[in-house]
Design an enzyme around this catalytic site. Structure first.
Site, PDB file in Angstrom:
ATOM      1  CE1 TYR A 183      -3.511  -5.726   5.212  1.00 51.05           C
ATOM      2  CE2 TYR A 183      -4.494  -7.907   5.113  1.00 51.05           C
ATOM      3  CZ  TYR A 183      -3.851  -6.849   4.495  1.00 51.05           C
ATOM      4  OH  TYR A 183      -3.533  -6.931   3.157  1.00 51.05           O
ATOM      5  N   GLY A 196       0.440  -5.013   1.764  1.00 53.79           N
ATOM      6  CA  GLY A 196      -0.775  -5.312   1.004  1.00 53.79           C
ATOM      7  C   GLY A 196      -0.481  -5.992  -0.325  1.00 53.79           C
ATOM      8  CG  HIS A 210      -2.103   0.805   1.178  1.00 56.25           C
ATOM      9  ND1 HIS A 210      -2.082   2.164   0.975  1.00 56.25           N
ATOM     10  CD2 HIS A 210      -3.404   0.466   1.300  1.00 56.25           C
ATOM     11  CE1 HIS A 210      -3.330   2.614   0.969  1.00 56.25           C
ATOM     12  NE2 HIS A 210      -4.145   1.614   1.157  1.00 56.25           N
TER      13      HIS A 210
HETATM   14  O1  YXS Z   1      12.483   8.559  -0.442  1.00 57.83           O
HETATM   15  P1  YXS Z   1      11.765   8.557  -1.774  1.00 57.83           P
HETATM   16  O2  YXS Z   1      10.849   9.713  -1.982  1.00 57.83           O
HETATM   17  O3  YXS Z   1      12.682   8.246  -2.925  1.00 57.83           O
HETATM   18  O4  YXS Z   1      10.742   7.289  -1.708  1.00 57.83           O
HETATM   19  C1  YXS Z   1      11.255   6.020  -1.402  1.00 57.83           C
HETATM   20  C2  YXS Z   1      10.261   5.341  -0.496  1.00 57.83           C
HETATM   21  O5  YXS Z   1       9.725   6.208   0.471  1.00 57.83           O
HETATM   22  C3  YXS Z   1       9.190   4.947  -1.490  1.00 57.83           C
HETATM   23  N1  YXS Z   1       8.385   3.825  -0.980  1.00 57.83           N
HETATM   24  C4  YXS Z   1       7.095   3.923  -0.624  1.00 57.83           C
HETATM   25  N2  YXS Z   1       6.248   4.972  -0.651  1.00 57.83           N
HETATM   26  C5  YXS Z   1       4.991   4.741  -0.209  1.00 57.83           C
HETATM   27  N3  YXS Z   1       4.544   3.544   0.226  1.00 57.83           N
HETATM   28  C6  YXS Z   1       5.365   2.479   0.250  1.00 57.83           C
HETATM   29  N4  YXS Z   1       4.899   1.300   0.659  1.00 57.83           N
HETATM   30  C7  YXS Z   1       6.715   2.659  -0.179  1.00 57.83           C
HETATM   31  N5  YXS Z   1       7.796   1.840  -0.272  1.00 57.83           N
HETATM   32  C8  YXS Z   1       8.797   2.580  -0.755  1.00 57.83           C
HETATM   33  O6  YXS Z   1       9.868   4.537  -2.651  1.00 57.83           O
HETATM   34  C9  YXS Z   1      11.154   5.200  -2.695  1.00 57.83           C
HETATM   35  C10 YXS Z   1      12.232   4.147  -2.805  1.00 57.83           C
HETATM   36  O7  YXS Z   1      12.175   3.412  -1.612  1.00 57.83           O
HETATM   37  P2  YXS Z   1      13.511   2.889  -0.893  1.00 57.83           P
HETATM   38  O8  YXS Z   1      14.569   3.932  -1.022  1.00 57.83           O
HETATM   39  O9  YXS Z   1      13.132   2.447   0.444  1.00 57.83           O
HETATM   40  O10 YXS Z   1      13.886   1.639  -1.825  1.00 57.83           O
HETATM   41  P3  YXS Z   1      14.789   0.386  -1.431  1.00 57.83           P
HETATM   42  O11 YXS Z   1      15.056  -0.306  -2.698  1.00 57.83           O
HETATM   43  O12 YXS Z   1      15.923   0.852  -0.576  1.00 57.83           O
HETATM   44  O13 YXS Z   1      13.866  -0.504  -0.478  1.00 57.83           O
HETATM   45  C11 YXS Z   1      12.745  -1.145  -1.035  1.00 57.83           C
HETATM   46  C12 YXS Z   1      11.813  -1.582   0.113  1.00 57.83           C
HETATM   47  C13 YXS Z   1      10.507  -2.111  -0.478  1.00 57.83           C
HETATM   48  C14 YXS Z   1      12.519  -2.675   0.962  1.00 57.83           C
HETATM   49  C15 YXS Z   1      11.542  -0.336   1.002  1.00 57.83           C
HETATM   50  O14 YXS Z   1      11.095   0.731   0.170  1.00 57.83           O
HETATM   51  C16 YXS Z   1      10.475  -0.625   2.028  1.00 57.83           C
HETATM   52  O15 YXS Z   1      10.705  -1.291   3.043  1.00 57.83           O
HETATM   53  N6  YXS Z   1       9.238  -0.108   1.735  1.00 57.83           N
HETATM   54  C17 YXS Z   1       8.112  -0.310   2.653  1.00 57.83           C
HETATM   55  C18 YXS Z   1       7.582  -1.744   2.596  1.00 57.83           C
HETATM   56  C19 YXS Z   1       6.373  -1.849   3.523  1.00 57.83           C
HETATM   57  O16 YXS Z   1       6.519  -1.819   4.756  1.00 57.83           O
HETATM   58  N7  YXS Z   1       5.215  -1.874   2.939  1.00 57.83           N
HETATM   59  C20 YXS Z   1       3.918  -1.938   3.674  1.00 57.83           C
HETATM   60  C21 YXS Z   1       3.098  -0.708   3.260  1.00 57.83           C
HETATM   61  S1  YXS Z   1       1.627  -0.598   4.247  1.00 57.83           S
HETATM   62  C22 YXS Z   1       0.611  -1.822   3.599  1.00 57.83           C
HETATM   63  O17 YXS Z   1       0.912  -2.439   2.601  1.00 57.83           O
HETATM   64  C23 YXS Z   1      -0.661  -2.109   4.310  1.00 57.83           C
HETATM   65  C24 YXS Z   1      -1.381  -0.904   4.790  1.00 57.83           C
HETATM   66  S2  YXS Z   1      -0.344  -3.193   5.635  1.00 57.83           S
HETATM   67  O18 YXS Z   1       0.716  -2.512   6.395  1.00 57.83           O
HETATM   68  O19 YXS Z   1      -1.569  -3.292   6.373  1.00 57.83           O
HETATM   69  O20 YXS Z   1       0.093  -4.405   5.058  1.00 57.83           O
END
Ligand code: YXS
Length: 263
Positions: free
Chosen positions: A142, A112, A68
């Site tokens: 969730y 998500g 998400h």
């Molecule tokens: O800093 P900038 O502006 O370049 O942006 C960064 C990140 O902030 C952005 N980004 C996201 N923006 C919004 N929502 C996200 N889920 C998200 N994930 C990443 O993308 C730019 C590049 O990210 P960066 O620098 O972290 O890339 P990386 O290659 O070092 O790492 C990739 C990841 C995926 C390991 C890392 O971005 C990460 O851990 N992202 C969050 C993963 C996560 O926790 N997702 C859950 C989202 S909440 C959701 O899905 C539901 C509500 S729930 O939680 O209920 O499941």
């Protein structure tokens, strides 16, 4: 050659439609804009009577989808995963598409996006793929339908491990659990997935569409009393109205570890 639009690339091969999530800058975070393009593409494929859909990220991706788009989660006081939330809309669009949707997974699948992958009818992943269900990391409660998708796919002890640790599990564990149908190396996975799709396309689309809908209805058939529903909604509201929900969002935005207080 496919039509390329801002956040996705689409293409067709015979009766197989392909959607490539192509927003690398945001690691394919499931924003309203990205989801809108995916659901629009699914609608177009339905018009074209595509008999199988492949959902993927570009070849060689390190992240299939970061889940998400956290920046689009409500600031509080409102269910972050309500019926009309784009993530919920996408999950239903996949589950209700009248033909199999095959997830071709390379890289990390987060939050998500795990549910999006599990809403697909088959999953084929590369050995580097990982799966993390992360609401606890953010302080998100969730939703019922989402937990049902998880429960229909993952044995309870492993579902609890994934939900409570919010840590990725390796594809080998997902394969052992039957969450993933096949694991294939990057150089083979595309040909393998399209071979599966061609096997599906060769069969009766009406029989498959009806069996897919039967399985959707049967797997979501649960008796939920009004009291049970209202109690769960009340519990979830306590979470998304809490300090910890706000802290989870703030910590993500500020790129720091959250300090959860349990209130
Ligand atoms: O800093 P900038 O502006 O370049 O942006 C960064 C990140 O902030 C952005 N980004 C996201 N923006 C919004 N929502 C996200 N889920 C998200 N994930 C990443 O993308 C730019 C590049 O990210 P960066 O620098 O972290 O890339 P990386 O290659 O070092 O790492 C990739 C990841 C995926 C390991 C890392 O971005 C990460 O851990 N992202 C969050 C993963 C996560 O926790 N997702 C859950 C989202 S909440 C959701 O899905 C539901 C509500 S729930 O939680 O209920 O499941």
């Amino acid at each position: 050659m496919g039509d390329s639009v801002a956040l996705i690339i689409t293409e067709t091969r015979d009766a197989v439609g392909t959607i490539v999530m192509n927003h690398a800058a945001r690691r394919n975070a499931l924003s309203e804009a990205l989801i809108s393009e995916i659901t629009t593409a699914l609608g177009a494929f339905r018009e074209q009577a595509m008999r199988a859909i492949v959902l993927r990220a570009p070849a060689g991706s390190k992240v299939w989808s970061a889940g998400h788009d956290v920046s689009e989660l409500p600031a509080g006081g409102r269910d972050p995963l309500g019926w009309s939330d784009p993530l919920r809309v996408l999950i239903r669009a996949i589950q209700e598409y009248p033909a199999p949707v095959l997830a071709l997974i390379e890289g990390g699948v987060w939050g998500g996006a795990c549910e999006v992958a599990m809403a697909c009818d088959l999953i084929v992943a590369t050995p580097e793929a990982t799966f993390a269900i992360t609401p606890a990391k953010l302080g998100v409660p969730y939703n019922l339908g989402g937990l049902l998708t998880v429960l229909n796919m993952i044995p309870l002890p492993v579902a609890k491990e994934m939900l409570f640790t919010a840590q990725p599990i390796p594809v080998a564990q997902a394969l052992n659990l039957g969450v993933v149908n096949y694991v294939r190396p990057t150089e083979e996975i595309e040909a393998f997935v399209y071979q599966l799709a061609e096997q599906i396309v060769a069969n009766s689309p009406l029989s498959i569409a009806v069996m897919k809908e039967e399985l959707r209805l049967l797997s979501s058939a649960r008796s939920v009393t009004p009291e049970l529903f209202e109690r769960i909604q009340g519990l979830r509201r306590e979470v998304y109205d809490s300090h910890d929900y706000q802290e989870g969002l703030a910590a993500f935005a500020e790129k720091r570890k959250p300090r959860f207080l349990g209130r």
